[in-house]
Write an enzyme that holds these catalytic residues in place. Structure first.
Site, PDB file in Angstrom:
ATOM      1  N   LYS A 234       6.508  -7.828   6.667  1.00 27.70           N
ATOM      2  CA  LYS A 234       5.382  -6.908   6.961  1.00 27.70           C
ATOM      3  C   LYS A 234       6.531  -5.950   8.150  1.00 27.70           C
ATOM      4  O   LYS A 234       6.558  -7.420   9.464  1.00 27.70           O
ATOM      5  CB  LYS A 234       4.082  -7.004   7.076  1.00 27.70           C
ATOM      6  CG  LYS A 234       3.615  -6.964   5.494  1.00 27.70           C
ATOM      7  CD  LYS A 234       1.772  -7.072   5.062  1.00 27.70           C
ATOM      8  CE  LYS A 234       1.941  -6.826   3.757  1.00 27.70           C
ATOM      9  NZ  LYS A 234       0.718  -7.093   3.415  1.00 27.70           N
ATOM     10  N   ARG A 268       1.582 -14.251  -1.179  1.00 29.00           N
ATOM     11  CA  ARG A 268       2.202 -13.186  -2.035  1.00 29.00           C
ATOM     12  C   ARG A 268       3.891 -13.082  -1.470  1.00 29.00           C
ATOM     13  O   ARG A 268       3.298 -12.367   0.129  1.00 29.00           O
ATOM     14  CB  ARG A 268       1.566 -12.326  -1.405  1.00 29.00           C
ATOM     15  CG  ARG A 268       1.516 -11.329  -2.794  1.00 29.00           C
ATOM     16  CD  ARG A 268       0.506  -9.994  -2.602  1.00 29.00           C
ATOM     17  NE  ARG A 268       1.523  -8.278  -3.361  1.00 29.00           N
ATOM     18  CZ  ARG A 268       2.177  -7.827  -3.232  1.00 29.00           C
ATOM     19  NH1 ARG A 268       2.506  -7.929  -2.417  1.00 29.00           N
ATOM     20  NH2 ARG A 268       2.213  -6.911  -3.763  1.00 29.00           N
TER      21      ARG A 268
HETATM   22  N1  HH2 Z   1       0.393  -6.705   0.870  1.00 29.91           N
HETATM   23  C1  HH2 Z   1       1.328  -5.238  -0.096  1.00 29.91           C
HETATM   24  C2  HH2 Z   1       0.417  -4.570  -1.635  1.00 29.91           C
HETATM   25  N2  HH2 Z   1      -0.514  -5.399  -2.353  1.00 29.91           N
HETATM   26  N3  HH2 Z   1      -2.378  -7.179  -1.952  1.00 29.91           N
HETATM   27  C3  HH2 Z   1      -2.788  -8.029  -1.466  1.00 29.91           C
HETATM   28  N4  HH2 Z   1      -4.182  -9.096  -1.611  1.00 29.91           N
HETATM   29  N5  HH2 Z   1      -1.693  -8.724   0.043  1.00 29.91           N
HETATM   30  C4  HH2 Z   1      -1.289  -7.794   0.595  1.00 29.91           C
HETATM   31  O1  HH2 Z   1      -1.488  -8.617   2.050  1.00 29.91           O
HETATM   32  C5  HH2 Z   1      -0.545  -6.848   0.097  1.00 29.91           C
HETATM   33  C6  HH2 Z   1      -0.762  -7.182  -1.374  1.00 29.91           C
HETATM   34  C7  HH2 Z   1       2.193  -4.359   0.818  1.00 29.91           C
HETATM   35  O2  HH2 Z   1       3.540  -5.304  -0.289  1.00 29.91           O
HETATM   36  P1  HH2 Z   1       4.255  -4.762  -0.747  1.00 29.91           P
HETATM   37  O3  HH2 Z   1       4.059  -4.636  -2.296  1.00 29.91           O
HETATM   38  O4  HH2 Z   1       5.430  -4.983  -0.719  1.00 29.91           O
HETATM   39  O5  HH2 Z   1       4.634  -2.972  -0.458  1.00 29.91           O
HETATM   40  P2  HH2 Z   1       4.300  -2.171  -1.268  1.00 29.91           P
HETATM   41  O6  HH2 Z   1       2.637  -1.872  -0.827  1.00 29.91           O
HETATM   42  O7  HH2 Z   1       4.942  -0.087  -0.614  1.00 29.91           O
HETATM   43  O8  HH2 Z   1       4.632  -1.947  -2.164  1.00 29.91           O
END
Ligand code: HH2
Length: 288
Positions: A234, A268
């Site tokens: 992040k 995660r």
């Molecule tokens: N962060 C992201 C997405 N989903 N869910 C939970 N429970 N906690 C988190 O910190 C979280 C999440 C963001 O990360 P990522 O899926 O890699 O990115 P994007 O939202 O751009 O797909």
């Protein structure tokens, strides 16, 4: 207090469909499968369902305990997608993973209609980054399905959340949010044993808010529910170190060590093999 000077966790169980985990116990690693063109770290790499399934199976082989499938980026300023488009992205991937491996599958969605079909396709956890919602439809279907539920804190929406996040006391406010949500989830029929709590790193938070929440992780154990944490690659890691998104694995792993010490139950992450190794060694050092 345990050896690391952190308060002992209250024993808790997390139920998700046919699965059941006990904590304190082995930290679970949730592998991220983003079926999107625009996710902040891996957008476009697994947008094709076949490649997303292959990636999920690879993460399972690396030791992922859960696979989290998402079809809508929640990065700051992301363009929202329709429920139809999100379903088109995630459903074949969820069905393929459920068919081809034993690892429990979670759906990362804010939309009850997507969650309902994902559960019907074999997912057993709803990862809800919009748990701040007023409408209880999502919770009712989680209750009916007996699914696991990730209750994440976010200030605002992905479109507005980084505009100027503001709190009097971020730790107290996120704690109060969790208490209120646990009450409302119970009213909607969701048993506490179905719920894990997530402070929502980067979701309507400055770098300082993220650090204050990370420093206070162990205090949220008083709520008696397992904690999930998503820090992988992040932007606050980039703000601290100057590292570009593809170079943030070391910072992500530093947070993984910290999280295990603080008693986080689920991590995660994008980088499953590396995280599993770090988690197992940290647990061994803690005598867990
Ligand atoms: N962060 C992201 C997405 N989903 N869910 C939970 N429970 N906690 C988190 O910190 C979280 C999440 C963001 O990360 P990522 O899926 O890699 O990115 P994007 O939202 O751009 O797909």
């Amino acid at each position: 207090m345990d050896g690391a000077g952190v308060p002992e966790a209250r024993p808790s169980i997390w139920r998700a469909g046919p699965h059941r985990w006990s904590f304190p116990g082995r930290t679970l690693v949730m592998g991220i499968v983003n079926v999107t063109p625009d996710s902040f770290a891996d957008g476009g790499r697994f947008a094709d369902p076949g490649r997303a399934i292959e990636h999920g199976l690879a993460l399972a082989a690396q030791g992922a305990d859960i696979l989290d499938v998402g079809g809508e980026s929640t990065r700051p300023g992301a363009t929202p997608v329709s429920a139809a488009e999100e379903r088109r992205r995630v459903l074949p991937v969820i069905a393929g993973l459920v068919r081809q491996c034993q690892v429990p599958v979670s759906v990362d969605t804010m939309k009850p209609e997507v969650a309902a079909e994902a559960l019907a396709a074999g997912a057993c956890i709803v990862n809800d980054v919009a748990a701040c919602r007023r409408d209880p439809t999502m919770w009712r279907l989680v209750a009916e399905a007996g699914a696991g539920y990730v209750c994440m804190h976010m200030q605002g929406t992905p479109q507005t959340m980084q505009d100027r996040p503001a709190y009097e006391d971020v730790v107290a406010e996120v704690g109060a949010f969790f208490e209120e949500r646990l009450r409302r989830l119970e009213e909607a029929g969701v048993d506490r044993t179905q719920v894990v709590l997530d402070v929502g790193i980067g979701f309507g938070k400055t770098v300082l808010h993220n650090l204050q929440l990370l420093r206070a992780l162990a205090t949220f154990r008083r709520l008696g529910r397992p904690l999930l944490l998503g820090v992988s690659r992040k932007s606050f890691l980039g703000a601290i170190t100057g590292a570009a998104v593809e170079d943030r694995l070391p910072g992500s792993l530093a947070c993984a060590v910290w999280a295990v010490i603080q008693g986080v139950a689920v991590l995660r992450v994008h980088d499953v093999a590396e995280t599993v190794q770090v988690v197992r060694v940290t647990e061994a050092l803690l005598g867990m």
